[in-house]
Motif scaffolding. Structure first.
Motif, PDB file in Angstrom:
ATOM      1  N   TYR A 184      59.504  77.312  -7.316  1.00  0.00           N
ATOM      2  CA  TYR A 184      61.279  77.786  -8.099  1.00  0.00           C
ATOM      3  C   TYR A 184      62.054  77.260  -6.839  1.00  0.00           C
ATOM      4  O   TYR A 184      63.272  77.613  -6.631  1.00  0.00           O
ATOM      5  N   LEU A 185      61.169  78.716  -5.070  1.00  0.00           N
ATOM      6  CA  LEU A 185      62.281  79.178  -4.033  1.00  0.00           C
ATOM      7  C   LEU A 185      61.867  78.309  -3.070  1.00  0.00           C
ATOM      8  O   LEU A 185      62.250  78.521  -2.073  1.00  0.00           O
ATOM      9  N   SER A 186      61.168  78.002  -2.418  1.00  0.00           N
ATOM     10  CA  SER A 186      60.039  77.902  -1.249  1.00  0.00           C
ATOM     11  C   SER A 186      60.263  76.799  -0.681  1.00  0.00           C
ATOM     12  O   SER A 186      59.970  75.564  -1.926  1.00  0.00           O
ATOM     13  N   SER A 187      60.526  75.692   0.030  1.00  0.00           N
ATOM     14  CA  SER A 187      60.749  74.977   0.379  1.00  0.00           C
ATOM     15  C   SER A 187      59.529  73.915   0.016  1.00  0.00           C
ATOM     16  O   SER A 187      59.792  71.966  -0.581  1.00  0.00           O
ATOM     17  N   ILE A 188      57.949  74.329   0.819  1.00  0.00           N
ATOM     18  CA  ILE A 188      56.975  73.508   0.021  1.00  0.00           C
ATOM     19  C   ILE A 188      56.728  72.838  -0.792  1.00  0.00           C
ATOM     20  O   ILE A 188      56.785  72.106  -1.264  1.00  0.00           O
ATOM     21  N   ALA A 189      56.719  74.368  -2.121  1.00  0.00           N
ATOM     22  CA  ALA A 189      56.702  73.668  -3.298  1.00  0.00           C
ATOM     23  C   ALA A 189      57.900  72.916  -3.857  1.00  0.00           C
ATOM     24  O   ALA A 189      57.702  71.714  -4.440  1.00  0.00           O
ATOM     25  N   ARG A 196      60.968  65.136  -1.543  1.00  0.00           N
ATOM     26  CA  ARG A 196      61.851  64.145  -0.819  1.00  0.00           C
ATOM     27  C   ARG A 196      62.169  65.342  -0.632  1.00  0.00           C
ATOM     28  O   ARG A 196      61.703  66.539  -0.144  1.00  0.00           O
ATOM     29  N   PRO A 197      63.291  65.592   0.896  1.00  0.00           N
ATOM     30  CA  PRO A 197      63.618  67.038   1.562  1.00  0.00           C
ATOM     31  C   PRO A 197      64.701  67.618   0.649  1.00  0.00           C
ATOM     32  O   PRO A 197      65.081  66.642   0.429  1.00  0.00           O
ATOM     33  N   LEU A 198      64.853  68.621   0.971  1.00  0.00           N
ATOM     34  CA  LEU A 198      65.698  69.757   0.742  1.00  0.00           C
ATOM     35  C   LEU A 198      67.047  69.625   0.899  1.00  0.00           C
ATOM     36  O   LEU A 198      67.445  69.114  -0.049  1.00  0.00           O
ATOM     37  N   ARG A 199      67.183  68.403   1.950  1.00  0.00           N
ATOM     38  CA  ARG A 199      68.972  68.181   1.632  1.00  0.00           C
ATOM     39  C   ARG A 199      69.810  67.334   0.896  1.00  0.00           C
ATOM     40  O   ARG A 199      70.189  67.201   0.463  1.00  0.00           O
ATOM     41  N   ARG A 200      68.218  66.523   0.635  1.00  0.00           N
ATOM     42  CA  ARG A 200      67.953  65.438  -0.958  1.00  0.00           C
ATOM     43  C   ARG A 200      68.281  65.924  -2.003  1.00  0.00           C
ATOM     44  O   ARG A 200      67.645  65.222  -3.175  1.00  0.00           O
ATOM     45  N   VAL A 201      68.599  67.607  -2.532  1.00  0.00           N
ATOM     46  CA  VAL A 201      68.041  68.164  -3.809  1.00  0.00           C
ATOM     47  C   VAL A 201      69.321  67.650  -4.602  1.00  0.00           C
ATOM     48  O   VAL A 201      70.264  67.283  -3.891  1.00  0.00           O
ATOM     49  N   ILE A 236      67.790  78.825   1.762  1.00  0.00           N
ATOM     50  CA  ILE A 236      69.081  79.648   1.349  1.00  0.00           C
ATOM     51  C   ILE A 236      70.413  78.562   2.210  1.00  0.00           C
ATOM     52  O   ILE A 236      71.509  78.439   1.646  1.00  0.00           O
ATOM     53  N   ASP A 237      70.190  78.132   3.166  1.00  0.00           N
ATOM     54  CA  ASP A 237      70.975  77.465   4.410  1.00  0.00           C
ATOM     55  C   ASP A 237      71.107  75.863   4.082  1.00  0.00           C
ATOM     56  O   ASP A 237      72.110  76.017   3.826  1.00  0.00           O
ATOM     57  N   ALA A 238      69.688  75.344   3.321  1.00  0.00           N
ATOM     58  CA  ALA A 238      70.673  73.950   2.604  1.00  0.00           C
ATOM     59  C   ALA A 238      70.828  74.200   1.747  1.00  0.00           C
ATOM     60  O   ALA A 238      71.748  72.809   1.580  1.00  0.00           O
ATOM     61  N   PHE A 239      70.240  75.325   0.386  1.00  0.00           N
ATOM     62  CA  PHE A 239      71.292  75.314  -0.799  1.00  0.00           C
ATOM     63  C   PHE A 239      72.359  75.448  -1.008  1.00  0.00           C
ATOM     64  O   PHE A 239      73.496  75.283  -1.772  1.00  0.00           O
TER      65      PHE A 239
END
Length: 317
Positions: A184-189, A196-201, A236-239
């Motif tokens: 629920y919290l790792s970028s890989i998962a 898609r990348p985290l910036r498009r969450v 944390i930076d991304a969200f």
């Protein structure tokens, strides 16, 4: 009294291998890194260590000890590591290999342990006696400092919250279980799930991540009686504040004990890079001084001159 020789610091992350010579004041004398190879990981690390040592200034005269951090889980007693997403390194004897290579004593600990130690000696936790430090990046790593000393446990993984169950029968985790915090919290998962990348969450994914982080932190703080939690990393930076606000709301719901009143969830202002985190496993406090160094010929660019400001991206690069 003559100054102590420098140490060799090694940091092993899902996306890269890094090494540096760090003197007793915390000054990085030379460093280098390579992208995590798909095969022959040890041979790549061996070449990296030899390259860093060969690039040391003549006045240095070599190093007398090695500190190595690796994404968990680890076994500090056996000196073995089992980093996720590096299948060839299941229970890999990292300490033994590094000792044979360098002929120096080697300390091995998790990336979470290294981050917690570094925050205690050179970060924002210098005046905080007890805290949990969480790194939410490519994977989730964490460790606890209690009364000024790091909890270790039977193998060195005490304080890890990545595999606390936050959602029974929830998402599958790489460990083989379900409902761990990690997926629920790792970028890989997260990126694998979203494709898609985290910036498009989407906002609902951030909301869910914050809830699960809050649940895991609440369980840990109730267990070991903490009042401060530091959280950092690419996720944390991304969200951003949305994630932290949700986590704080969940904490408020789940931490009703009087000893947990005033529990603080803090994002450190300044980032400490993985090599200085690894160096902090040696004990003495590194300094902020990190002058530019020249990368050895044929190596990858080292990036910024200061590791403290050289924050890896969400994949650890």
């Amino acid at each position: 009294m003559s100054p102590r020789p420098p140490m060799l610091a090694v940091a092993i992350e899902p996306a890269r291998l890094a090494a540096a010579l760090v003197d007793g004041s915390g000054t990085v004398l030379v460093r280098d890194r390579v992208t995590m190879p798909s095969r022959d990981v040890w041979r790549s690390l061996e070449r990296l260590v030899r390259r860093v040592n060969a690039a040391a200034p003549e006045s240095v005269g070599g190093f007398d000890r090695v500190t190595a951090s690796c994404v968990g889980p680890v076994d500090e007693q056996a000196g073995t590591v089992s980093p996720p997403y590096v299948p060839a390194w299941s229970n890999f004897a990292l300490r033994e290999h590094l000792e044979e290579l360098t002929e120096r004593p080697v300390t091995v600990a998790s990336a979470g342990a290294a981050a917690a130690e570094a925050e205690r000696v050179i970060g924002e936790a210098t005046d905080t006696r007890s805290y949990l430090f969480v790194v939410a990046d490519a994977t989730v790593d964490s460790a606890c400092i209690i009364d000024g000393r790091r909890l270790r446990g039977a193998h060195g993984n005490a304080g890890s919250i990545a595999h606390i169950t936050v959602d029974p029968d929830g998402l599958a985790c790489w460990c083989g279980s379900k409902g761990c915090l990690e997926p629920y919290l790792s970028s890989i998962a997260l990126e694998a799930e979203m494709n898609r990348p985290l910036r498009r969450v989407n906002p609902s994914t951030i909301e869910r991540a914050g809830i699960m982080l809050g649940r895991a932190i609440a369980s840990m703080c109730a267990t070991v009686d903490l009042d401060t939690v530091f959280v950092t990393g690419g996720v944390i930076d991304a969200f951003g504040d949305q994630l932290l606000d949700v986590a704080r709301r969940e904490l408020h719901t789940r931490t009703r004990l009087p000893n947990l009143d005033g529990l603080r969830l803090v994002e450190p202002v300044e980032h400490i890079g993985p090599l200085l985190r690894a160096a902090a496993l040696d004990g003495p406090a590194p300094s902020d001084s990190e002058p530019p160094v020249s990368a050895p010929a044929g190596s990858e660019p080292a990036g910024s001159a200061s590791i403290r400001s050289d924050r890896p991206d969400r994949n650890g690069r």
